[in-house]
Write a protein that holds these residues in place. Structure first.
Motif, PDB file in Angstrom:
ATOM      1  N   MET A   1      60.854  14.300  38.553  1.00  0.00           N
ATOM      2  CA  MET A   1      62.632  13.991  37.756  1.00  0.00           C
ATOM      3  C   MET A   1      64.047  14.651  39.148  1.00  0.00           C
ATOM      4  N   LYS A   2      64.779  14.029  38.907  1.00  0.00           N
ATOM      5  CA  LYS A   2      65.560  13.807  39.967  1.00  0.00           C
ATOM      6  C   LYS A   2      67.405  13.692  38.710  1.00  0.00           C
ATOM      7  N   LEU A   3      68.454  14.110  39.344  1.00  0.00           N
ATOM      8  CA  LEU A   3      69.208  14.072  38.377  1.00  0.00           C
ATOM      9  C   LEU A   3      69.982  12.534  38.758  1.00  0.00           C
ATOM     10  N   HIS A   4      69.387  11.510  39.952  1.00  0.00           N
ATOM     11  CA  HIS A   4      69.811  10.383  39.606  1.00  0.00           C
ATOM     12  C   HIS A   4      69.102   9.631  38.976  1.00  0.00           C
ATOM     13  N   THR A   5      67.761  10.315  38.667  1.00  0.00           N
ATOM     14  CA  THR A   5      66.878   8.978  38.049  1.00  0.00           C
ATOM     15  C   THR A   5      67.647   9.694  36.561  1.00  0.00           C
ATOM     16  N   LEU A   6      68.037  10.718  35.687  1.00  0.00           N
ATOM     17  CA  LEU A   6      67.750  10.653  34.194  1.00  0.00           C
ATOM     18  C   LEU A   6      69.057   8.967  33.725  1.00  0.00           C
ATOM     19  N   LYS A   7      68.056   8.946  32.433  1.00  0.00           N
ATOM     20  CA  LYS A   7      69.273   7.455  32.240  1.00  0.00           C
ATOM     21  C   LYS A   7      68.477   7.626  30.129  1.00  0.00           C
ATOM     22  N   PRO A   8      69.655   7.131  29.429  1.00  0.00           N
ATOM     23  CA  PRO A   8      69.005   7.595  28.262  1.00  0.00           C
ATOM     24  C   PRO A   8      67.769   6.852  27.415  1.00  0.00           C
ATOM     25  N   ALA A   9      66.916   7.423  26.357  1.00  0.00           N
ATOM     26  CA  ALA A   9      66.211   6.926  26.077  1.00  0.00           C
ATOM     27  C   ALA A   9      66.539   5.586  24.802  1.00  0.00           C
ATOM     28  N   ASP A  10      65.598   4.383  25.416  1.00  0.00           N
ATOM     29  CA  ASP A  10      65.539   2.789  25.364  1.00  0.00           C
ATOM     30  C   ASP A  10      66.364   2.731  24.149  1.00  0.00           C
ATOM     31  N   ASN A  11      67.090   1.953  24.027  1.00  0.00           N
ATOM     32  CA  ASN A  11      67.553   1.312  22.814  1.00  0.00           C
ATOM     33  C   ASN A  11      68.436   2.145  22.269  1.00  0.00           C
ATOM     34  N   SER A  12      68.759   3.962  22.880  1.00  0.00           N
ATOM     35  CA  SER A  12      69.637   4.810  21.880  1.00  0.00           C
ATOM     36  C   SER A  12      70.714   4.411  22.444  1.00  0.00           C
ATOM     37  N   VAL A  13      71.285   3.343  23.316  1.00  0.00           N
ATOM     38  CA  VAL A  13      72.728   2.956  23.561  1.00  0.00           C
ATOM     39  C   VAL A  13      73.110   2.116  23.054  1.00  0.00           C
ATOM     40  N   LYS A  14      73.901   1.465  22.098  1.00  0.00           N
ATOM     41  CA  LYS A  14      74.359   0.059  22.249  1.00  0.00           C
ATOM     42  C   LYS A  14      75.778  -0.005  22.891  1.00  0.00           C
ATOM     43  N   SER A  15      75.151  -1.283  22.867  1.00  0.00           N
ATOM     44  CA  SER A  15      76.773  -2.080  24.094  1.00  0.00           C
ATOM     45  C   SER A  15      77.670  -1.752  22.750  1.00  0.00           C
ATOM     46  N   LYS A  16      78.908  -1.897  23.431  1.00  0.00           N
ATOM     47  CA  LYS A  16      80.487  -1.972  22.125  1.00  0.00           C
ATOM     48  C   LYS A  16      80.094  -3.743  22.115  1.00  0.00           C
ATOM     49  N   LYS A  17      80.971  -3.625  20.962  1.00  0.00           N
ATOM     50  CA  LYS A  17      81.301  -5.303  19.995  1.00  0.00           C
ATOM     51  C   LYS A  17      82.558  -5.587  20.567  1.00  0.00           C
ATOM     52  N   ARG A  18      81.773  -6.946  21.522  1.00  0.00           N
ATOM     53  CA  ARG A  18      83.671  -7.448  22.370  1.00  0.00           C
ATOM     54  C   ARG A  18      83.789  -8.546  21.290  1.00  0.00           C
ATOM     55  N   ILE A  19      85.018  -8.031  21.093  1.00  0.00           N
ATOM     56  CA  ILE A  19      85.363  -8.921  19.660  1.00  0.00           C
ATOM     57  C   ILE A  19      86.747 -10.129  20.281  1.00  0.00           C
ATOM     58  N   GLY A  20      86.684 -11.737  20.189  1.00  0.00           N
ATOM     59  CA  GLY A  20      87.616 -12.385  20.914  1.00  0.00           C
ATOM     60  C   GLY A  20      87.317 -12.810  22.068  1.00  0.00           C
TER      61      GLY A  20
END
Length: 148
Positions: free
Chosen positions: A1-20
């Motif tokens: 494990m290295k710092l540049h390989t860290l990422k959040p768990a799958d489906n734990s981060v939702k993308s912002k709702k882009r309205i309009g």
């Protein structure tokens, strides 16, 4: 494990709702605000408890009772508690400071002695108020009830 390989768990981060951003996004057109009316316009904010013009809950429920601003609230202490104090601490005077010291009252509490129980030891009791039955019981054994 290295710092540049860290990422959040799958489906734990939702993308912002882009309205309009066009009809293809599913949130274009009215931009999820519905059709017309104050809620669809900018700068709209409703008051707390506003129910769209329907009579709000806090106005539908009837009012009752009142709190007297002149009420004097006393902290009650019964004769059986005082007798217990007299037996354990072997004192002849019980006052507010003594009661505060032993955790029965706090701060600016006003104290009233009530007549539950009985006193067997003669003592001078100095508090803010007494019930008539408490005064009778204290004086019966040769004690003294002093109102501050």
């Amino acid at each position: 494990m290295k710092l540049h390989t860290l990422k959040p768990a799958d489906n734990s981060v939702k993308s912002k709702k882009r309205i309009g951003r066009g009809t293809g996004s599913g949130m274009g057109g009215t931009s999820t605000r519905g059709h017309k009316g104050a809620g669809s316009r900018s700068g709209n904010s409703t008051k707390r408890g506003f129910e769209g013009g329907q009579m709000p809950l806090q106005r539908r429920i009837p009012k009752f009772g009142f709190k007297s601003i002149n009420r004097v609230e006393y902290k009650p202490i019964n004769l059986d508690t005082i007798q217990q104090l007299l037996e354990t601490h072997k004192v002849s005077v019980i006052d507010i400071d003594f009661l505060k010291q032993h955790g029965l009252v706090s701060g600016k509490d006003l104290v009233k002695v009530l007549g539950r129980g009985e006193v067997k030891t003669a003592a001078e009791i100095k508090v803010h108020a007494f019930s008539s039955s408490a005064v009778a019981a204290i004086e019966k054994v040769g004690g003294k009830a002093t109102v501050l």
